[in-house]
Scaffold this motif. Structure first.
Motif, PDB file in Angstrom:
ATOM      1  N   ILE A  31       0.838  -1.194   0.000  1.00 45.60           N
ATOM      2  CA  ILE A  31       0.000   0.000   0.000  1.00 45.60           C
ATOM      3  C   ILE A  31       0.870   1.240   0.000  1.00 45.60           C
ATOM      4  N   ASN A  32       0.604   2.145  -0.898  1.00 42.64           N
ATOM      5  CA  ASN A  32       1.312   3.424  -0.909  1.00 42.64           C
ATOM      6  C   ASN A  32       0.610   4.360   0.075  1.00 42.64           C
ATOM      7  N   ALA A  33       0.130   5.481  -0.359  1.00 44.54           N
ATOM      8  CA  ALA A  33      -0.497   6.423   0.569  1.00 44.54           C
ATOM      9  C   ALA A  33      -1.830   5.894   1.084  1.00 44.54           C
ATOM     10  N   MET A  34      -2.121   6.232   2.329  1.00 43.27           N
ATOM     11  CA  MET A  34      -3.426   5.960   2.930  1.00 43.27           C
ATOM     12  C   MET A  34      -3.946   7.271   3.505  1.00 43.27           C
ATOM     13  N   GLY A  35      -5.256   7.353   3.652  1.00 48.21           N
ATOM     14  CA  GLY A  35      -5.771   8.623   4.155  1.00 48.21           C
ATOM     15  C   GLY A  35      -7.203   8.553   4.615  1.00 48.21           C
ATOM     16  N   TRP A  36      -7.617   9.649   5.230  1.00 47.75           N
ATOM     17  CA  TRP A  36      -8.987   9.814   5.687  1.00 47.75           C
ATOM     18  C   TRP A  36      -9.577  11.072   5.046  1.00 47.75           C
ATOM     19  N   TYR A  37     -10.797  10.942   4.593  1.00 44.53           N
ATOM     20  CA  TYR A  37     -11.565  12.054   4.062  1.00 44.53           C
ATOM     21  C   TYR A  37     -12.884  12.092   4.830  1.00 44.53           C
ATOM     22  N   ARG A  38     -13.595  13.197   4.716  1.00 48.97           N
ATOM     23  CA  ARG A  38     -14.903  13.267   5.360  1.00 48.97           C
ATOM     24  C   ARG A  38     -15.877  14.031   4.485  1.00 48.97           C
ATOM     25  N   GLN A  39     -17.151  13.723   4.680  1.00 50.74           N
ATOM     26  CA  GLN A  39     -18.200  14.397   3.930  1.00 50.74           C
ATOM     27  C   GLN A  39     -19.379  14.654   4.856  1.00 50.74           C
ATOM     28  N   ALA A  40     -19.676  15.919   5.038  1.00 52.14           N
ATOM     29  CA  ALA A  40     -20.835  16.319   5.835  1.00 52.14           C
ATOM     30  C   ALA A  40     -22.033  16.509   4.910  1.00 52.14           C
ATOM     31  N   PRO A  41     -23.251  16.431   5.445  1.00 49.00           N
ATOM     32  CA  PRO A  41     -24.456  16.599   4.610  1.00 49.00           C
ATOM     33  C   PRO A  41     -24.429  17.929   3.867  1.00 49.00           C
ATOM     34  N   GLY A  42     -24.651  17.867   2.564  1.00 45.33           N
ATOM     35  CA  GLY A  42     -24.709  19.068   1.758  1.00 45.33           C
ATOM     36  C   GLY A  42     -23.372  19.687   1.428  1.00 45.33           C
ATOM     37  N   LYS A  43     -22.282  19.009   1.805  1.00 47.25           N
ATOM     38  CA  LYS A  43     -20.953  19.544   1.541  1.00 47.25           C
ATOM     39  C   LYS A  43     -20.140  18.567   0.701  1.00 47.25           C
ATOM     40  N   GLN A  44     -19.085  19.097   0.077  1.00 45.66           N
ATOM     41  CA  GLN A  44     -18.212  18.251  -0.718  1.00 45.66           C
ATOM     42  C   GLN A  44     -17.280  17.441   0.185  1.00 45.66           C
ATOM     43  N   ARG A  45     -16.843  16.330  -0.352  1.00 41.87           N
ATOM     44  CA  ARG A  45     -15.869  15.521   0.359  1.00 41.87           C
ATOM     45  C   ARG A  45     -14.569  16.311   0.510  1.00 41.87           C
ATOM     46  N   GLU A  46     -13.966  16.249   1.700  1.00 44.49           N
ATOM     47  CA  GLU A  46     -12.735  16.978   1.927  1.00 44.49           C
ATOM     48  C   GLU A  46     -11.685  16.091   2.573  1.00 44.49           C
ATOM     49  N   LEU A  47     -10.428  16.420   2.284  1.00 43.19           N
ATOM     50  CA  LEU A  47      -9.319  15.688   2.869  1.00 43.19           C
ATOM     51  C   LEU A  47      -9.192  16.027   4.349  1.00 43.19           C
ATOM     52  N   VAL A  48      -8.971  14.995   5.160  1.00 40.33           N
ATOM     53  CA  VAL A  48      -8.704  15.200   6.583  1.00 40.33           C
ATOM     54  C   VAL A  48      -7.211  15.028   6.852  1.00 40.33           C
ATOM     55  N   ALA A  49      -6.684  13.868   6.442  1.00 38.06           N
ATOM     56  CA  ALA A  49      -5.268  13.586   6.660  1.00 38.06           C
ATOM     57  C   ALA A  49      -4.839  12.446   5.754  1.00 38.06           C
ATOM     58  N   THR A  50      -3.586  12.485   5.340  1.00 37.73           N
ATOM     59  CA  THR A  50      -3.003  11.382   4.592  1.00 37.73           C
ATOM     60  C   THR A  50      -1.652  11.018   5.206  1.00 37.73           C
ATOM     61  N   ILE A  51      -1.196   9.819   4.882  1.00 42.83           N
ATOM     62  CA  ILE A  51       0.104   9.370   5.376  1.00 42.83           C
ATOM     63  C   ILE A  51       0.771   8.524   4.298  1.00 42.83           C
ATOM     64  N   SER A  52       2.027   8.799   4.040  1.00 46.77           N
ATOM     65  CA  SER A  52       2.759   8.071   3.013  1.00 46.77           C
ATOM     66  C   SER A  52       3.157   6.689   3.524  1.00 46.77           C
ATOM     67  N   SER A  53       3.651   5.867   2.616  1.00 44.33           N
ATOM     68  CA  SER A  53       4.107   4.535   3.012  1.00 44.33           C
ATOM     69  C   SER A  53       5.260   4.619   4.009  1.00 44.33           C
ATOM     70  N   GLY A  54       5.989   5.697   3.955  1.00 43.64           N
ATOM     71  CA  GLY A  54       7.102   5.897   4.885  1.00 43.64           C
ATOM     72  C   GLY A  54       6.706   6.543   6.192  1.00 43.64           C
ATOM     73  N   GLY A  55       5.416   6.888   6.321  1.00 42.50           N
ATOM     74  CA  GLY A  55       4.933   7.437   7.587  1.00 42.50           C
ATOM     75  C   GLY A  55       4.880   8.947   7.662  1.00 42.50           C
ATOM     76  N   ASN A  56       5.046   9.626   6.554  1.00 43.74           N
ATOM     77  CA  ASN A  56       4.977  11.091   6.571  1.00 43.74           C
ATOM     78  C   ASN A  56       3.522  11.549   6.500  1.00 43.74           C
ATOM     79  N   PRO A  57       3.060  12.324   7.501  1.00 44.94           N
ATOM     80  CA  PRO A  57       1.661  12.736   7.532  1.00 44.94           C
ATOM     81  C   PRO A  57       1.422  14.092   6.873  1.00 44.94           C
ATOM     82  N   ASN A  58       0.183  14.295   6.505  1.00 38.96           N
ATOM     83  CA  ASN A  58      -0.257  15.568   5.953  1.00 38.96           C
ATOM     84  C   ASN A  58      -1.661  15.811   6.479  1.00 38.96           C
ATOM     85  N   TYR A  59      -1.935  17.039   6.979  1.00 42.96           N
ATOM     86  CA  TYR A  59      -3.217  17.327   7.608  1.00 42.96           C
ATOM     87  C   TYR A  59      -3.901  18.527   6.979  1.00 42.96           C
TER      88      TYR A  59
END
Length: 121
Positions: A31-59
């Motif tokens: 697995i390369n990058a993994m991440g979490w996204y969220r979608q609230a009612p009536g809103k577009q899906r948005e990025l919450v956080a991702t993490i690379s295969s090496g463990g580097n996070p992005n928020y």
């Protein structure tokens, strides 16, 4: 071919904490990058956080300092520790993984079914 299964959502009061988990199974070579996204009612899906295969996070700016993403490569699992939750964090949280599929060795994008997080008093 590949399934992502999330767990850990629920109802929590403002200021509380939740920990989400997402595990990949099936024809996973790596697995390369993994991440979490969220979608609230009536809103577009948005990025919450991702993490690379090496463990580097992005928020996303909205969760920096409150959420922590981590992964266990041996278990093909990604986690999202959410602290100091706010009502505006209420959404369906979806797991994403860029998976190298066994046999084909092709990278494909997979999504979980989503888990509801509700922050309310």
């Amino acid at each position: 071919q590949v399934q992502l299964v999330e767990s850990g959502g629920g109802l929590v009061q403002p200021g509380g904490s939740l920990r989400l988990s997402c595990s990949a199974s099936g024809r996973v070579f790596s697995i390369n990058a993994m991440g979490w996204y969220r979608q609230a009612p009536g809103k577009q899906r948005e990025l919450v956080a991702t993490i690379s295969s090496g463990g580097n996070p992005n928020y996303a700016d909205s969760v920096k300092g409150r959420f922590t993403i981590s992964r266990d490569n041996a278990k093909n699992t990604v986690y999202l520790q959410m602290n100091s939750l706010k009502p505006e964090d209420t959404a369906v949280y979806l797991c994403n993984a860029r998976v190298i599929v066994a046999m084909t060795l092709r990278e494909d994008d997979y999504w979980g079914q989503g888990t509801q997080v509700t922050v309310s008093s």
